[in-house]
Design an enzyme around this catalytic site. Structure first.
Site, PDB file in Angstrom:
ATOM      1  N   GLU A  29      -1.426  -0.708 -11.891  1.00 35.80           N
ATOM      2  CA  GLU A  29      -1.939  -1.966 -11.333  1.00 35.80           C
ATOM      3  C   GLU A  29      -0.810  -2.599 -10.523  1.00 35.80           C
ATOM      4  OE1 GLU A  29      -2.910  -4.385 -14.735  1.00 35.80           O
ATOM      5  OE2 GLU A  29      -3.592  -2.602 -15.798  1.00 35.80           O
TER       6      GLU A  29
ATOM      7  N   ARG B 222     -10.277  -1.009  -9.144  1.00 37.70           N
ATOM      8  CA  ARG B 222     -10.644  -2.422  -9.258  1.00 37.70           C
ATOM      9  C   ARG B 222      -9.751  -3.223  -8.311  1.00 37.70           C
ATOM     10  NH1 ARG B 222      -9.152  -6.354 -14.224  1.00 37.70           N
ATOM     11  NH2 ARG B 222     -10.274  -8.208 -13.567  1.00 37.70           N
TER      12      ARG B 222
ATOM     13  N   TYR C 172      -8.975  -7.240  -7.175  1.00 37.40           N
ATOM     14  CA  TYR C 172      -9.277  -8.633  -7.534  1.00 37.40           C
ATOM     15  C   TYR C 172      -8.120  -9.557  -7.174  1.00 37.40           C
ATOM     16  CZ  TYR C 172      -6.721  -7.403 -11.861  1.00 37.40           C
ATOM     17  OH  TYR C 172      -5.792  -6.969 -12.776  1.00 37.40           O
TER      18      TYR C 172
ATOM     19  N   ASP D 171      -5.586 -12.075  -8.464  1.00 36.83           N
ATOM     20  CA  ASP D 171      -4.953 -12.396  -9.739  1.00 36.83           C
ATOM     21  C   ASP D 171      -4.408 -13.823  -9.710  1.00 36.83           C
ATOM     22  OD1 ASP D 171      -4.284 -11.628 -12.325  1.00 36.83           O
ATOM     23  OD2 ASP D 171      -2.251 -11.095 -11.770  1.00 36.83           O
TER      24      ASP D 171
ATOM     25  N   GLU E 192      -4.604  -8.022  -6.368  1.00 38.07           N
ATOM     26  CA  GLU E 192      -4.188  -6.966  -7.297  1.00 38.07           C
ATOM     27  C   GLU E 192      -5.115  -5.772  -7.153  1.00 38.07           C
ATOM     28  OE1 GLU E 192      -3.245  -6.109 -12.005  1.00 38.07           O
ATOM     29  OE2 GLU E 192      -2.886  -8.081 -11.155  1.00 38.07           O
TER      30      GLU E 192
ATOM     31  N   THR F  11      -5.590   1.122  -9.856  1.00 36.31           N
ATOM     32  CA  THR F  11      -6.118   2.451  -9.519  1.00 36.31           C
ATOM     33  C   THR F  11      -7.178   2.859 -10.534  1.00 36.31           C
ATOM     34  OG1 THR F  11      -4.577   3.726 -10.912  1.00 36.31           O
ATOM     35  CG2 THR F  11      -3.859   3.229  -8.647  1.00 36.31           C
TER      36      THR F  11
ATOM     37  N   TRP G 273     -14.706  -1.102 -16.673  1.00 40.87           N
ATOM     38  CA  TRP G 273     -14.041   0.180 -16.924  1.00 40.87           C
ATOM     39  C   TRP G 273     -14.898   1.122 -17.772  1.00 40.87           C
ATOM     40  CZ3 TRP G 273     -10.306   1.307 -13.770  1.00 40.87           C
ATOM     41  CH2 TRP G 273      -9.472   0.301 -13.266  1.00 40.87           C
TER      42      TRP G 273
END
Length: 452
Positions: free
Chosen positions: A9, A53, A55, A57, A63, A66, A419
């Site tokens: 991340e 993902r 988004y 943060d 952010e 993977t 997830w």
């Protein structure tokens, strides 16, 4: 566990300037960056067709997390794909600014500190088996992680009241605990919050938040490869010398401030060892472990670079690694600049170079220019990165998520994913729970897609 699920991340620094002056606040820049995402995802927190993902943060930092990967090169490729996804948003946001008559250049930095001293992270995730004591894993891993910056730090010029000094790590100054369940407030080295995103009876997820964001593909591969290998050795029962640190937080700063790797750090019980001593122990065990594990070219490449970098630190001759290790590449760049222009390390131009190294925009960022000139080694290709922007890893659960998202978007269906869940938001609210991150084929998901 020789086949392990891993992910990275990355939080990105963001700024917008116009003729060199700040144009918009980070909040405003983030809104422009994510406007296109919100228009199709109805949220600034979305999963993409490649299983990742994306988004916004805390603190207006975009952010990118993977998708689940099960090999090192796959992970490096998907980490790089995240840069390309963000760069695409950057280009779109600049166009919107121009269309609205605002103008300005947007910068996204894959680094860990800004000029105001704020820190943002690069978090690594490793799936580990639930069986076994977590405390033993963290005890063995902590000295490794504290000294790992010697091999994979991103490098940074630290301005102190006395002078500017070159440090190995960007993140080291901002870590305040060894092992903890918080990520932002206290910034530990290992985060223990137990969210496995998998079958909780079988697995847990090790969340490492001490690492630097790396620009170099070979350094990223070394960072995750060595950590995964140390975990594998711990799981296999390999015995390591006890390097328990007296004060991990003081040690991580001391190691960062010493590019020779020789400064002794205090161990528990009053003993001392250098970062080089500690890394050598883990490296030696890794070389031995390679004799007993299944052959793996990627792991062998990691151990080879690990050894060459430790030799380079010991001899202070970096010629054999100066295209492969971020902090070495960056320091060489600064030294050339200083020699050419007779410049101190504290010169504002060096600080500017330090930042520009992490600019992810191709054709503008300094690391990208070094890579194009062959001054930064690679483990993936532009073609593979382009594919990873659109396609999930084909060997893990990410494939199921990516195929479901693609099918739902193409069918114009409303859906929700995370997830582990894939859900169609229709009357039946059909949901598939995917608890096994190693599973890339699932008849239930096929049926759900076919029903669209």
């Amino acid at each position: 566990m020789q086949r392990r699920i891993m992910g990275i991340e990355t939080e990105f620094g963001v700024t917008c300037t116009f003729h060199g002056h700040r144009r918009l606040s980070p909040d405003e820049v983030a809104r422009y960056l994510f406007r296109r995402v919100v228009s199709w995802g109805r949220s600034s927190n979305v999963f993409l067709r490649n299983g990742a993902r994306l988004y916004l943060d805390v603190g207006s930092h975009p952010e990118y997390a993977t998708a689940e990967c099960d090999s090192l090169v796959q992970l490096v490729t998907h980490d790089r794909a995240g840069e390309w996804v963000l760069e695409d948003l950057l280009v779109d946001a600049e166009q919107r600014l121009a269309d609205e008559g605002i103008g300005g250049d947007i910068y996204l930095f894959k680094n860990n500190t800004d000029s105001a001293g704020n820190s943002y992270g690069c978090h690594e995730n490793y799936l580990i088996v639930r069986a076994g004591e977590f405390s033993r894993i963290s005890d063995v891993l902590l000295p490794f992680l504290v000294t790992r910056q010697l091999i994979c730090g991103a490098g940074k010029v630290l301005q102190t009241p006395k002078a500017a000094t070159y440090c190995l790590s960007q993140r080291a100054e901002h870590i305040w605990e060894g092992v903890s369940s918080a990520t932002t407030r206290s910034r530990p080295i290992i985060n223990t919050r137990d969210e496995p995103h998998a079958d909780a009876e079988k697995y847990r997820r090790l969340h490492v938040i001490v690492g630097d964001s790396n620009m170099s593909e070979t350094t990223t591969m070394l960072k995750v490869g060595t950590a995964a290998l140390v975990l594998e050795m711990i799981e296999s029962g390999v015995a390591f010398r006890d390097f328990s640190l007296d004060n991990p937080i003081r040690a991580i700063r001391e190691v960062s401030h010493d590019v020779t790797g020789r400064r002794p750090v205090r161990l528990a019980g009053g003993r001392q060892a250098s970062a080089l001593d500690i890394q050598r122990e883990y490296y030696t065990r890794a070389v031995e472990h390679l004799q007993t594990r299944e052959p793996n070219a990627q792991i062998e490449q990691v151990v080879d670079l690990w050894g060459r970098q430790l030799d380079a630190v010991e001899s202070q001759d970096f010629a054999k690694v100066d295209t492969e290790i971020d902090w070495v590449i960056k320091r060489k760049l600064f030294q050339r600049y200083q020699d050419r222009y007779d410049m101190e390390l504290s010169h504002p131009k060096i600080a500017q170079l330090d930042l520009a190294y992490h600019d992810i925009k191709r054709g503008r960022g300094i690391f990208d220019l070094l890579q194009r000139k062959g001054l930064a080694a690679r483990v993936t290709t532009d073609e593979e990165i382009a594919e990873a922007v659109d396609q999930p890893p084909q060997t893990t659960r990410a494939r199921l998520r990516g195929e479901f998202i693609s099918a739902a978007q193409e069918a114009g269906r409303d859906f929700t994913v995370d997830w582990v869940h894939l859900k169609l938001n229709d009357q039946a609210q059909r949901t598939v729970l995917c608890k096994d991150p190693f599973r890339a084929v699932d008849e239930r998901v096929k049926r759900l897609i076919a029903s669209m």
